[in-house]
Every structure is written in C-alpha cells, then in structure tokens.
Design a protein around this motif. Structure first.
Motif, PDB file in Angstrom:
ATOM      1  N   HIS A  45       0.544  -1.026  -0.095  1.00 17.46           N
ATOM      2  CA  HIS A  45       0.052   0.022   0.167  1.00 17.46           C
ATOM      3  C   HIS A  45       0.757   1.613   0.043  1.00 17.46           C
ATOM      4  O   HIS A  45       2.270   1.015   0.609  1.00 17.46           O
ATOM      5  N   GLU A  46      -0.181   2.598  -0.620  1.00 16.93           N
ATOM      6  CA  GLU A  46       1.278   3.767  -0.598  1.00 16.93           C
ATOM      7  C   GLU A  46       0.166   4.801   0.607  1.00 16.93           C
ATOM      8  O   GLU A  46      -1.565   4.584   0.779  1.00 16.93           O
ATOM      9  N   VAL A  47       0.533   5.189   1.730  1.00 16.28           N
ATOM     10  CA  VAL A  47       0.500   5.870   2.255  1.00 16.28           C
ATOM     11  C   VAL A  47       1.011   7.687   1.718  1.00 16.28           C
ATOM     12  O   VAL A  47       1.782   8.145   1.987  1.00 16.28           O
ATOM     13  N   GLY A  48       0.040   8.494   1.348  1.00  9.75           N
ATOM     14  CA  GLY A  48       0.505   9.431   1.166  1.00  9.75           C
ATOM     15  C   GLY A  48       0.342  10.335   1.948  1.00  9.75           C
ATOM     16  O   GLY A  48       0.474  10.629   2.758  1.00  9.75           O
ATOM     17  N   PRO A  49       1.041  11.968   1.415  1.00  9.73           N
ATOM     18  CA  PRO A  49       1.033  13.196   2.635  1.00  9.73           C
ATOM     19  C   PRO A  49      -0.104  13.335   3.069  1.00  9.73           C
ATOM     20  O   PRO A  49       0.547  13.750   4.625  1.00  9.73           O
ATOM     21  N   ASP A  50      -0.966  13.687   2.718  1.00 12.07           N
ATOM     22  CA  ASP A  50      -2.251  13.870   3.599  1.00 12.07           C
ATOM     23  C   ASP A  50      -2.606  12.413   3.917  1.00 12.07           C
ATOM     24  O   ASP A  50      -3.959  13.051   5.230  1.00 12.07           O
ATOM     25  N   GLY A  51      -1.866  11.698   3.947  1.00 11.93           N
ATOM     26  CA  GLY A  51      -2.351  10.166   5.004  1.00 11.93           C
ATOM     27  C   GLY A  51      -3.134   9.520   4.282  1.00 11.93           C
ATOM     28  O   GLY A  51      -4.306   7.839   4.886  1.00 11.93           O
ATOM     29  N   THR A  52      -3.550   9.984   3.282  1.00 11.20           N
ATOM     30  CA  THR A  52      -4.685   8.538   2.299  1.00 11.20           C
ATOM     31  C   THR A  52      -3.945   7.670   1.867  1.00 11.20           C
ATOM     32  O   THR A  52      -2.620   7.191   1.717  1.00 11.20           O
ATOM     33  N   TRP A  53      -4.707   6.284   2.269  1.00  9.95           N
ATOM     34  CA  TRP A  53      -4.456   5.325   1.908  1.00  9.95           C
ATOM     35  C   TRP A  53      -4.413   4.816   0.407  1.00  9.95           C
ATOM     36  O   TRP A  53      -5.566   4.759  -0.205  1.00  9.95           O
ATOM     37  N   ARG A  54      -3.682   4.036  -0.484  1.00 11.91           N
ATOM     38  CA  ARG A  54      -3.888   3.209  -1.396  1.00 11.91           C
ATOM     39  C   ARG A  54      -3.471   1.948  -2.145  1.00 11.91           C
ATOM     40  O   ARG A  54      -2.059   1.703  -1.794  1.00 11.91           O
ATOM     41  N   ARG A  55      -3.677   0.989  -2.396  1.00  7.86           N
ATOM     42  CA  ARG A  55      -3.307  -0.306  -2.305  1.00  7.86           C
ATOM     43  C   ARG A  55      -2.998  -0.725  -3.546  1.00  7.86           C
ATOM     44  O   ARG A  55      -3.927  -0.059  -4.805  1.00  7.86           O
ATOM     45  N   LEU A  56      -2.346  -1.444  -3.648  1.00  4.62           N
ATOM     46  CA  LEU A  56      -1.193  -1.154  -4.865  1.00  4.62           C
ATOM     47  C   LEU A  56      -1.371  -2.271  -5.091  1.00  4.62           C
ATOM     48  O   LEU A  56      -1.075  -3.007  -6.766  1.00  4.62           O
ATOM     49  N   THR A  57      -1.690  -3.840  -4.564  1.00  5.05           N
ATOM     50  CA  THR A  57      -0.707  -4.896  -5.485  1.00  5.05           C
ATOM     51  C   THR A  57      -2.338  -5.751  -4.513  1.00  5.05           C
ATOM     52  O   THR A  57      -2.907  -5.594  -3.696  1.00  5.05           O
ATOM     53  N   ASP A  58      -2.372  -7.232  -5.021  1.00  7.95           N
ATOM     54  CA  ASP A  58      -3.796  -7.963  -5.343  1.00  7.95           C
ATOM     55  C   ASP A  58      -2.778  -9.454  -5.330  1.00  7.95           C
ATOM     56  O   ASP A  58      -3.287  -9.793  -6.631  1.00  7.95           O
ATOM     57  N   LEU A  59      -2.117  -9.614  -5.129  1.00  9.77           N
ATOM     58  CA  LEU A  59      -1.472 -11.229  -5.735  1.00  9.77           C
ATOM     59  C   LEU A  59      -1.363 -12.513  -4.693  1.00  9.77           C
ATOM     60  O   LEU A  59      -1.746 -12.039  -3.509  1.00  9.77           O
ATOM     61  N   ASP A  60      -1.442 -13.488  -5.282  1.00 11.29           N
ATOM     62  CA  ASP A  60      -1.572 -14.876  -4.238  1.00 11.29           C
ATOM     63  C   ASP A  60      -1.015 -14.688  -3.117  1.00 11.29           C
ATOM     64  O   ASP A  60      -0.577 -15.666  -1.969  1.00 11.29           O
ATOM     65  N   GLY A  61       0.837 -14.335  -3.838  1.00  8.84           N
ATOM     66  CA  GLY A  61       1.761 -14.722  -2.177  1.00  8.84           C
ATOM     67  C   GLY A  61       2.208 -12.915  -1.666  1.00  8.84           C
ATOM     68  O   GLY A  61       1.687 -12.119  -1.854  1.00  8.84           O
ATOM     69  N   VAL A  62       2.817 -12.867  -0.965  1.00 10.39           N
ATOM     70  CA  VAL A  62       3.157 -11.934   0.019  1.00 10.39           C
ATOM     71  C   VAL A  62       4.256 -10.594  -0.974  1.00 10.39           C
ATOM     72  O   VAL A  62       4.872 -11.129  -1.752  1.00 10.39           O
ATOM     73  N   ALA A  63       4.035 -10.104  -0.580  1.00  8.48           N
ATOM     74  CA  ALA A  63       4.713  -8.686  -1.529  1.00  8.48           C
ATOM     75  C   ALA A  63       5.086  -7.873  -1.004  1.00  8.48           C
ATOM     76  O   ALA A  63       4.488  -7.164   0.415  1.00  8.48           O
ATOM     77  N   ALA A  64       7.051  -7.638  -1.299  1.00 13.34           N
ATOM     78  CA  ALA A  64       7.354  -6.572  -0.502  1.00 13.34           C
ATOM     79  C   ALA A  64       7.882  -5.595  -1.885  1.00 13.34           C
ATOM     80  O   ALA A  64       7.698  -6.190  -3.033  1.00 13.34           O
ATOM     81  N   GLY A  65       8.852  -4.448  -1.684  1.00 12.56           N
ATOM     82  CA  GLY A  65       8.420  -3.607  -2.999  1.00 12.56           C
ATOM     83  C   GLY A  65       9.663  -2.324  -2.413  1.00 12.56           C
ATOM     84  O   GLY A  65       9.532  -2.020  -0.858  1.00 12.56           O
ATOM     85  N   ARG A  66       9.869  -1.578  -3.342  1.00 15.76           N
ATOM     86  CA  ARG A  66      11.117  -0.293  -3.375  1.00 15.76           C
ATOM     87  C   ARG A  66      10.437   1.008  -4.417  1.00 15.76           C
ATOM     88  O   ARG A  66       9.801   0.548  -5.543  1.00 15.76           O
ATOM     89  N   TYR A  67      10.508   1.560  -3.877  1.00 15.23           N
ATOM     90  CA  TYR A  67       9.940   3.025  -5.146  1.00 15.23           C
ATOM     91  C   TYR A  67      10.923   2.854  -6.041  1.00 15.23           C
ATOM     92  O   TYR A  67      12.641   2.349  -5.230  1.00 15.23           O
ATOM     93  N   LEU A  68      10.958   2.956  -7.154  1.00 11.15           N
ATOM     94  CA  LEU A  68      12.086   3.300  -8.116  1.00 11.15           C
ATOM     95  C   LEU A  68      12.459   4.944  -8.529  1.00 11.15           C
ATOM     96  O   LEU A  68      11.266   5.635  -8.733  1.00 11.15           O
ATOM     97  N   PRO A  69      13.973   5.042  -8.008  1.00 12.31           N
ATOM     98  CA  PRO A  69      14.042   6.583  -8.467  1.00 12.31           C
ATOM     99  C   PRO A  69      14.103   7.747  -8.832  1.00 12.31           C
ATOM    100  O   PRO A  69      14.732   6.920  -9.959  1.00 12.31           O
ATOM    101  N   GLY A  70      13.271   8.720  -9.191  1.00 10.77           N
ATOM    102  CA  GLY A  70      13.023   9.386 -10.057  1.00 10.77           C
ATOM    103  C   GLY A  70      11.707   9.295 -10.656  1.00 10.77           C
ATOM    104  O   GLY A  70      11.225   9.796 -11.771  1.00 10.77           O
ATOM    105  N   ARG A  71      11.077   8.206 -10.322  1.00 11.88           N
ATOM    106  CA  ARG A  71      10.032   7.306 -11.320  1.00 11.88           C
ATOM    107  C   ARG A  71       9.013   7.357 -10.632  1.00 11.88           C
ATOM    108  O   ARG A  71       8.761   7.191  -9.407  1.00 11.88           O
TER     109      ARG A  71
END
Length: 624
Positions: A45-71
């Motif tokens: 999920h992503e939490v925005g500067p204003d505290g809003t939440w957005r779900r990013l994945t709905d996968l079968d397995g556990v999801a982890a990740g990193r932002y891609l710099p500059g994009r």
C-alpha cells in the motif's frame, strides 16, 4: 482479561485480526510504501502526504517492494503460496486512476522455477539475486529497465545476503555466508572489471550486515563484530583500505545505516531485546538525537524490515512493535523531529490488558545464564506455563508484538520466552555456543528453564513447549530428550530429523544450513543422534503440528514423519497442513484456523488434573 474458554478464543481472534503494517520505503514528497495484511495477506500500500491510503497489489503471495528513484513506479517482489521463489514485477503509478483502482503491474523478472530477490534500485536499473544458473548459487544481476539488457555483476557462488551498490555505479559491496556458523563474509566487487576483493577472510568468524555507501562513493558503512564481542558500526575507506570505528558499545550490539546525504547515521541499539534508534552526526560533531518511539519495543532488526532513508536523507521510515502494540510503520522527519504513525485506517483497536515482560537470567548447570522474558497473567495465572522458543537458531526473541504470547497469557498461562544459547543479541560468544556438535547444549537449556519454574511459583508438571522452525526442532527435541518434563508441545514447521532435513531442504539452502548444524558428509552420526525422530520411542507428550505444504526450508515430510511415528505408538497428535502456505502461516484465514486450535490444545492438556491422554488424530486440512 477474558476468562471463559469461548472468550479466550474470541480474544485471540481479535489479536490476530489486528492488521500489521511494515515500512518498505519512503520518498521526499511525503509518500511511504508499506506492507499491510488487512486484506488477509501482506500486500503493498502507499500512504500519501495527506495520510490517504492506496492499495497497490492483490497477489497470491506476500508482496514487498521499493520505490524506483526518479519515477512514479514501484518494483515488487512476490512469491506464490509461500514457496519463497520470488518474482519481480513493476507497478506504473504515473497515472492515478483513483484510490480504489489497482495500478497496472507488469512482469519484470519472472521464472517460477527459481528464486529472484530484489537487491537494489536505481533510476534506470534494478539489481537482483537469482539462482537460475544452477538452482544452488546466487548470482547478482543488473537489469536495465529501458532495454531489458542484463549484466552479471557477481557469480562467485554460494548464498548472498545483502547487496549495496555505490552511487557512482563502480562498486558493489555484498555479504556472503562464509565457513564458520553465523558468520558473513564481506566482498567488494568492481562493476568495471568484475574483480572481487575479500574484505574479510573466508575462515574469519565475524558477522557483517547492513552495508550502506557514502554519497561520494569514497567508502561505505557496515555493521561488524570483527575484533569485537558485540557488533559496532564501522567505516571502510576505498582509497586507504582502512577501517574506522564510528559508533561502538562494549555491552550491546549496534546496527547502522548512513543517510544518502552523508550527514547522518541511523544507529539501532539492542538492549536485551529492546531496540532503540537514534540519529548520529556522521562526523561525530554533536550528540545523537534519539527517535522517540515508545519504550520496551522494537524499531528495527530481526523479522522487521530494515529502516530506510528517503533519497535526500530528509526522512526515515521504520517499523515498530512492542509486546503491547502490534506492528505499525513510522515516518520520521529529520528537520522537525516529527513522527507519523501509520496504522490501517478503520482497523479494530487492539484489546486492553496486554502485559510487558519481566527480564530474567536463568542459571544452567554449566554456569551459563539464559536471558529470558517472563509474561505473567495479571491475576497471577493458574500455575501452568508455556515456553515459546524462537526460530533461527541465529535469531533473537525481541520485546515485540506476538499475538500468540498475548493469547497464551490471556488463557492464564505464564509464558517464558527464552533466548537459549545460540541466540543473537548477546554477543558473539553466546550465539556460538550451539554450533554443530554443541547442538544438544541448547536443548539442555530447556531443562534448566524447567528446573527454574518452581522459583516462580509455577507447576513444573503443567509445562509445555511452543516453537516454529528451529523452535519447532527445540519443541520436538525437548519432548524426545526430556520426556518426563513436558506435558505437551506445539511444533510449527519444525525439524524432526536433522539428517532428512538437510537431505530434503532446498538445494540452495543445504550448504548454508550445514554451517550451523553440521554436514551430512562429516557429521551424519551426530546429526542422527541429535534428531528427535531418533528418540521417538521416548516421546509421550501430546503434540500439535502445523506445516505449510510449500515450505522450501523445512519440507513437509519432517512433520509427516514425526506424526506417523507418534501415531503408530498411540501418542496423541494432530497435524494441520495448509496447501497455500510455506515456512509458516502468512495468511489470516490460516492463522485464524490454526492458532486458536493450537491454544485450545494447550489449554486442554495444561488444565489441572490433565494427564497424557487423548485420542490420536491426524488431520490434513487444505485451505484454499
């Protein structure tokens, strides 16, 4: 605290339903990338500067990740059904379709037959580790995102731990398990000519972790216990090849991460399982600034993701929990010193009445002292006790959230959480005391803990063992080698035979684990002697077993063979197998099925007047 059995079950269920939030990344615009299991499994999920939440994945397995710099993009690592064969995908977030619409996800590195682990992100490329060359050794690969061109940066063999590339792209520093148990070798790889330099020797009994580069690529910072009993934060200079101590403590393990700006150093201090964090000036000019997380908790290390800096070093994201506070993410702003706690919006409040542990040192017959946390019910309990043993064994029970411990305490049991010999967090000597032929010394610590119970006013005839992975081995070993002491056991993904475990574990893990347990070639006889399955004729306590069908570490056959052997002898036992799980239970539905049943099993067998009686059952329950 609840008292009736039905209320106890409801209490545990309420604990298990509290969502866990873990920090994964943070950017300079105020956004934070987190894992959140509110939907039943850990997704991004992503939490925005204003505290809003957005779900990013709905996968079968556990999801982890990193932002891609500059994009506006995220690199995602995910597996299927807990099999740990990670795959990499890219999430394009350049067009926001709204908080209720998942952003598009595209395959990046996919080959389900092999393991792929995200090792680093850059604006135009990703680094990842893969065992696709031969299924055993892990190679470090750089993949250009624009062209898909891949370059192998390291293929020196073995398992690779952590990887960090220099800002100028000319160097990669990585950690690799070396000869002694629980040691990590430090390697420096040139991306220009492929030369590999061993910064620590293959035979050196030292542990290195969390490498992070200085912004001008002149050197890096790493956490190391080279020449020390406890881990310190040190600096390596490329030009001089010299090491400099930055922050050290003669009584505690420290772990550090340098900021991308090179101005600050985040240092975590492990004080008997309570992990505090502070921001230090890298040049040493000035006092450290503690980050004001609640006391008695855990802000980094072990099963929590590492803290992460934003690209400029203006912000930090870290994960926090304590025995009375479930896992949540924290965003820290360096300029203002403000903390923002990131918890799932609308999540149920966790129940009141949770307790902090007491810290004890339990004596052993050979003169050692076992660090042990004691959780006591508020009303003193009914005299029954459960020992909860951590996995690893190169790990540590921290003062962190554990709904099972809280549920056991609510049931009226006093809970002991020991860091038996072989545990980390108490110096090099302590974590080395169970290596290879010393394995049964660690098992003997269970007997010492049992002997200590009357000093707490507890009933030694109503004592049980609970543990997962290596902790599951300890449960089975306690029941097998000390059958008169224990009234019951709960084994989760545990090892029944060290021989068959090493024979059947994933190929890429075998040599890595032989460093700790002993090798099949040189130590087979001892491994056989130290295996609970070898002593199954002595086992008589009821046993509850939980295992994932896709476990790549401890194969399901370990659970099946111990249950079959006990069933043949008429020992009460139950086996629950989950078809969509691996090494442990990651999905809420499975946790809600298995854990209340395990605690009900313990409540029954630890009740006053209960003996080792019951009906043998062998239940394989596949949860789709």
């Amino acid at each position: 605290m609840p008292t009736p059995a039905t209320s106890m079950n409801e209490f545990l269920v309420s604990l298990l339903r509290v969502p866990a939030v873990a920090a994964r990344d943070v950017d300079d615009e105020g956004r934070t990338l987190v894992s959140n299991d509110v939907t039943g499994s850990s997704q991004l999920h992503e939490v925005g500067p204003d505290g809003t939440w957005r779900r990013l994945t709905d996968l079968d397995g556990v999801a982890a990740g990193r932002y891609l710099p500059g994009r506006r993009a995220v690199i995602v690592q995910h597996d299927a059904g807990g099999n740990e064969r990670g795959q990499l995908s890219l999430i394009d977030m350049s067009e926001d379709a709204g908080p209720d619409v998942l952003p598009p996800l595209s395959p990046l590195v996919h080959d389900p037959a092999f393991v792929h682990r995200l090792a680093g992100v850059r604006q135009d490329r990703v680094l990842y580790l893969t065992n696709r060359r031969n299924g055993v050794d892990f190679d470090l690969v750089s993949r250009e995102l624009g062209t898909g061109v891949e370059t192998v940066l390291y293929d020196g063999g073995g398992y690779v731990g952590e990887v960090e590339a220099s800002p100028d792209g000319h160097w990669v520093v990585l950690t690799r398990p070396n000869a002694p148990a629980n040691s990590m070798q430090l390697l420096l790889v040139s991306t220009l000519d492929g030369q590999v330099e061993e910064l620590t020797a293959w035979a050196e009994h030292t542990h290195q972790s969390t490498p992070s580069w200085l912004p001008d690529s002149s050197g890096f910072v790493v956490s190391s216990n080279a020449g020390r009993e406890f881990t310190a934060v040190v600096r390596f200079d490329l030009d001089s090849r010299a090491w400099t101590s930055l922050v050290a403590d003669d009584e505690h393990d420290l772990v550090g991460w340098v900021s991308p700006s090179g101005e600050h150093l985040l240092v975590a201090t492990n004080d008997d399982g309570a992990v505090g964090v502070a921001v230090h000036p890298l040049d040493g000019a000035g006092d450290p600034r503690p980050i004001d997380v609640p006391p008695g908790g855990c802000a980094a290390l072990n099963r929590h993701p590492d803290p992460v800096w934003s690209a400029s070093g203006r912000a930090l994201a870290l994960t926090f929990s304590s025995p009375v506070e479930p896992l949540y993410a924290v965003r820290y702003d360096l300029a203002s010193g403000s903390l923002s706690a990131l918890r799932t919006p609308g999540a149920p409040a966790f129940p009141p009445g949770l307790v902090q542990p007491e810290s004890h040192r339990v004596p052993t017959p050979d003169g050692e002292q076992i660090p042990t946390f004691v959780f006591r019910p508020a009303d003193g309990g009914d005299g029954s006790v459960v020992l909860v043993v951590h996995g690893g064994p190169e790990s540590q029970s921290l003062r962190q959230w554990n709904p099972i411990v809280a549920g056991l305490v609510a049931q009226g049991h006093t809970v002991l959480v020991p860091n038996v010999r072989g545990s980390t967090g108490y110096g090099r000597r302590w974590y080395s005391l169970d290596d290879v032929r010393l394995r049964l010394d660690s098992v003997a610590d269970l007997a010492a803990l049992h002997d200590w119970l009357p000093s707490l006013g507890l009933d030694p005839d109503r004592a049980a063992l609970y543990g997962g992975s290596y902790g599951g081995y300890m449960v089975l070993a306690g029941l097998a080698f000390q059958p008169a002491r224990w009234a019951a056991g709960v084994d989760i993904v545990g090892i029944a035979s060290l021989v068959t475990f090493l024979e059947n574990t994933s190929d890429y893990r075998r040599s890595h684990r032989e460093r700790e347990y002993g090798s099949l070639a040189a130590d087979r006889e001892f491994l056989h002697e130290a295996s609970p399955l070898t002593r199954v004729e002595a086992m008589r306590a009821p046993l509850f077993v939980i295992h994932g069908a896709n476990d790549p570490r401890v194969p399901l056959s370990e659970a099946e063979q111990i249950v079959a052997a006990l069933t043949d002898r008429g020992v009460p036992c139950e086996l629950r197998v989950y078809a969509d799980e691996g090494h442990g239970l990651a999905k809420k539905a499975n946790q809600l099925d298995a854990y209340p049943a395990a605690l009900a099993f313990l409540a029954h067998h630890l009740a006053k007047g209960d003996g080792v009686t019951g009906t043998v059952t062998n239940i394989k329950e596949d949860t789709e």
